[in-house]
Design an enzyme around this catalytic site. Structure first.
Site, PDB file in Angstrom:
ATOM      1  N   TRP A 100      58.345  48.898  44.163  1.00  0.00           N
ATOM      2  CA  TRP A 100      57.603  48.041  43.228  1.00  0.00           C
ATOM      3  C   TRP A 100      57.848  48.465  41.791  1.00  0.00           C
ATOM      4  O   TRP A 100      57.995  47.622  40.899  1.00  0.00           O
ATOM      5  CB  TRP A 100      56.112  48.019  43.571  1.00  0.00           C
ATOM      6  CG  TRP A 100      55.873  47.478  44.943  1.00  0.00           C
ATOM      7  CD1 TRP A 100      55.341  48.148  46.000  1.00  0.00           C
ATOM      8  CD2 TRP A 100      56.203  46.169  45.438  1.00  0.00           C
ATOM      9  NE1 TRP A 100      55.309  47.332  47.115  1.00  0.00           N
ATOM     10  CE2 TRP A 100      55.834  46.126  46.795  1.00  0.00           C
ATOM     11  CE3 TRP A 100      56.780  45.036  44.855  1.00  0.00           C
ATOM     12  CZ2 TRP A 100      56.014  44.974  47.590  1.00  0.00           C
ATOM     13  CZ3 TRP A 100      56.961  43.894  45.639  1.00  0.00           C
ATOM     14  CH2 TRP A 100      56.577  43.876  46.984  1.00  0.00           C
ATOM     15  N   ASP A 167      50.309  49.490  37.592  1.00  0.00           N
ATOM     16  CA  ASP A 167      50.238  48.580  38.730  1.00  0.00           C
ATOM     17  C   ASP A 167      49.387  49.295  39.773  1.00  0.00           C
ATOM     18  O   ASP A 167      49.796  50.306  40.345  1.00  0.00           O
ATOM     19  CB  ASP A 167      51.657  48.314  39.253  1.00  0.00           C
ATOM     20  CG  ASP A 167      51.674  47.472  40.540  1.00  0.00           C
ATOM     21  OD1 ASP A 167      50.585  47.122  41.038  1.00  0.00           O
ATOM     22  OD2 ASP A 167      52.781  47.182  41.032  1.00  0.00           O
ATOM     23  N   LYS A 191      45.705  43.432  48.714  1.00  0.00           N
ATOM     24  CA  LYS A 191      45.740  44.702  49.436  1.00  0.00           C
ATOM     25  C   LYS A 191      44.326  45.274  49.570  1.00  0.00           C
ATOM     26  O   LYS A 191      43.927  45.688  50.634  1.00  0.00           O
ATOM     27  CB  LYS A 191      46.644  45.692  48.715  1.00  0.00           C
ATOM     28  CG  LYS A 191      48.027  45.080  48.437  1.00  0.00           C
ATOM     29  CD  LYS A 191      49.167  45.782  49.044  1.00  0.00           C
ATOM     30  CE  LYS A 191      50.435  44.967  49.115  1.00  0.00           C
ATOM     31  NZ  LYS A 191      51.149  44.779  47.854  1.00  0.00           N
TER      32      LYS A 191
HETATM   33  C1  LIG Z   1      52.396  44.404  47.185  1.00  0.00           C
HETATM   34  C2  LIG Z   1      52.676  45.022  45.885  1.00  0.00           C
HETATM   35  C3  LIG Z   1      53.256  44.296  44.821  1.00  0.00           C
HETATM   36  C4  LIG Z   1      53.705  42.867  44.978  1.00  0.00           C
HETATM   37  O1  LIG Z   1      52.658  42.018  45.082  1.00  0.00           O
HETATM   38  P1  LIG Z   1      52.879  40.440  45.154  1.00  0.00           P
HETATM   39  O2  LIG Z   1      51.482  39.982  45.027  1.00  0.00           O
HETATM   40  O3  LIG Z   1      53.501  40.144  46.483  1.00  0.00           O
HETATM   41  O4  LIG Z   1      53.730  40.021  44.022  1.00  0.00           O
HETATM   42  C5  LIG Z   1      53.431  44.925  43.624  1.00  0.00           C
HETATM   43  N1  LIG Z   1      53.077  46.208  43.443  1.00  0.00           N
HETATM   44  C6  LIG Z   1      52.541  46.945  44.434  1.00  0.00           C
HETATM   45  C7  LIG Z   1      52.159  48.379  44.170  1.00  0.00           C
HETATM   46  C8  LIG Z   1      52.314  46.367  45.680  1.00  0.00           C
HETATM   47  O5  LIG Z   1      51.773  47.098  46.656  1.00  0.00           O
END
Ligand SMILES: *Cc1c(COP(=O)(O)O)cnc(C)c1O
Length: 355
Positions: A100, A167, A191
């Protein structure tokens, strides 16, 4: 009984599913489904304001920090962040700690100069770098607090004088941090705080408005702040389910209380991985994630039999990501500790029948 260890979209509290299902049929006895209500109605405005307020409360945010619910996944923020904060001649610093982060780096390069100040790529992202320096003139420093695929997590947030951006998609609201130290935090909701289709964004408004290039209206955070996160039609149902999850989290005692439980859950599983002769993990001990526990079997030939064994016993979603292999058990806020003890029990039984 199903034990859901999915990495995302993932488990949410059962009462959240029940309340959202009810709201689809008849929202608050209004005779209307939440799916057919206007977003400018008092009903939905209240939902949005309560959700933003609960994030503010649960994260102990100061008045400079604004809370937004935006469309799209975290991947949209990979470009929206640099679009709002970087001009072509500016530099931004990034830590490369997994898939990511590297995707965020790729998008940021479209907007300015990117300095990757550290990377754990050469060791298959099995650790969090701690020996690096961020240049003073970097407009911001971006980290991925929890690396969902490789199972590593920044246990402490690096101190920096630069604007810090994170993030937090896979560990949002899972542990106490000083969230006011961050210039900007983003997280795809699916998540740890809701369904897919909405991003949580927390931004210190003082970092905005400094770039010289024009920003498309819908991409400019300032416009969303000015309109109270209602610049256009928000993802109404996803925001509502986030609200229900936030209420649930508050009722559990908030972030401090859930953090204690998350620590217990992670300790239970890592202790078994360390003690059980069949299992091990490639992740460096001090960087182990409390949200996504990645592990492998010492004898890879046993991985399929183990997977089939737990699956036939109701354990869902522990197959590792295709890039890291093995297993990954995601222990998000809503996963009860009883599911972790259950998995540990199956690991012990499997050991007994295979050594
Ligand atoms: C799942 C995830 C993403 C991507 O998320 P999307 O909503 O599918 O764009 C980005 N960063 C992290 C840390 C993730 O776990």
């Amino acid at each position: 009984m199903i034990h859901n260890f999915n990495a995302g979209p993932s488990i949410l509290p059962k009462e959240v599913f029940e309340q959202s299902a009810q709201a689809v049929l008849n929202y608050n006895n209004s005779g209307l489904s939440i799916l057919e209500m206007g977003h400018r109605t008092p009903e939905f405005t209240e939902i949005m304001e309560e959700a933003r307020g609960l994030v503010r409360e649960l994260m102990h945010l100061d008045n400079d920090h604004q809370v937004l619910f935006l469309h799209g996944g975290a991947s949209t923020q990979f470009m929206q962040v640099p679009m709002n904060l970087l001009d072509p001649k500016d530099t931004a610093a990034y830590a490369d700690t997994g898939v990511w982060s590297s995707k965020a780096i790729k998008e940021a390069k479209l907007f300015g100069k990117i300095d990757v100040v550290c990377s754990s790529k050469e060791k298959n992202y099995s650790f969090i770098p701690n020996d690096f320096a961020v240049p003073n003139d970097a407009k911001y420093f971006h980290i991925t607090t929890n690396n969902t695929i490789y199972g590593t997590q920044w246990q402490s947030i690096p101190k920096t004088s630069n604007v810090l951006i994170a993030d937090m998609s896979s560990d949002i609201l899972s542990r106490e941090l000083n969230f006011n130290d961050f210039g900007l935090i983003y997280a795809g909701a699916q998540k740890n705080m809701g369904p897919a289709g909405v991003n949580l964004l927390v931004v210190n408004q003082n970092i905005l408005g400094k770039v010289k290039h024009p920003i498309p209206t819908i991409m400019d955070y300032r416009n969303h702040i000015a309109e109270g996160s209602m610049l256009n039609t928000p993802p109404v149902f996803a925001v509502y389910v986030c609200l229900l999850t936030l209420r649930w989290l508050k009722a559990q005692g908030g972030v401090a209380a859930i953090e204690k439980l998350n620590q217990q859950k992670a300790a239970l599983l890592y202790n078994e991985i360390d003690a059980n002769e069949l299992f091990t993990t490639n992740v460096v001990k001090e960087d182990r994630s409390k949200m996504n526990v990645c592990f492998v079997m010492k004898d890879p030939a046993l991985e399929k039999p183990f997977y089939d064994y737990v699956k036939s016993n109701g354990v869902i979603g522990i197959k590792g990501h295709r890039l890291s292999g093995g297993f990954r058990a995601s222990l998000y806020n809503a996963l009860p500790i009883s599911s972790v003890s259950y998995l540990v029990e199956l690991m012990r039984e499997f050991q007994q029948s295979h050594v």
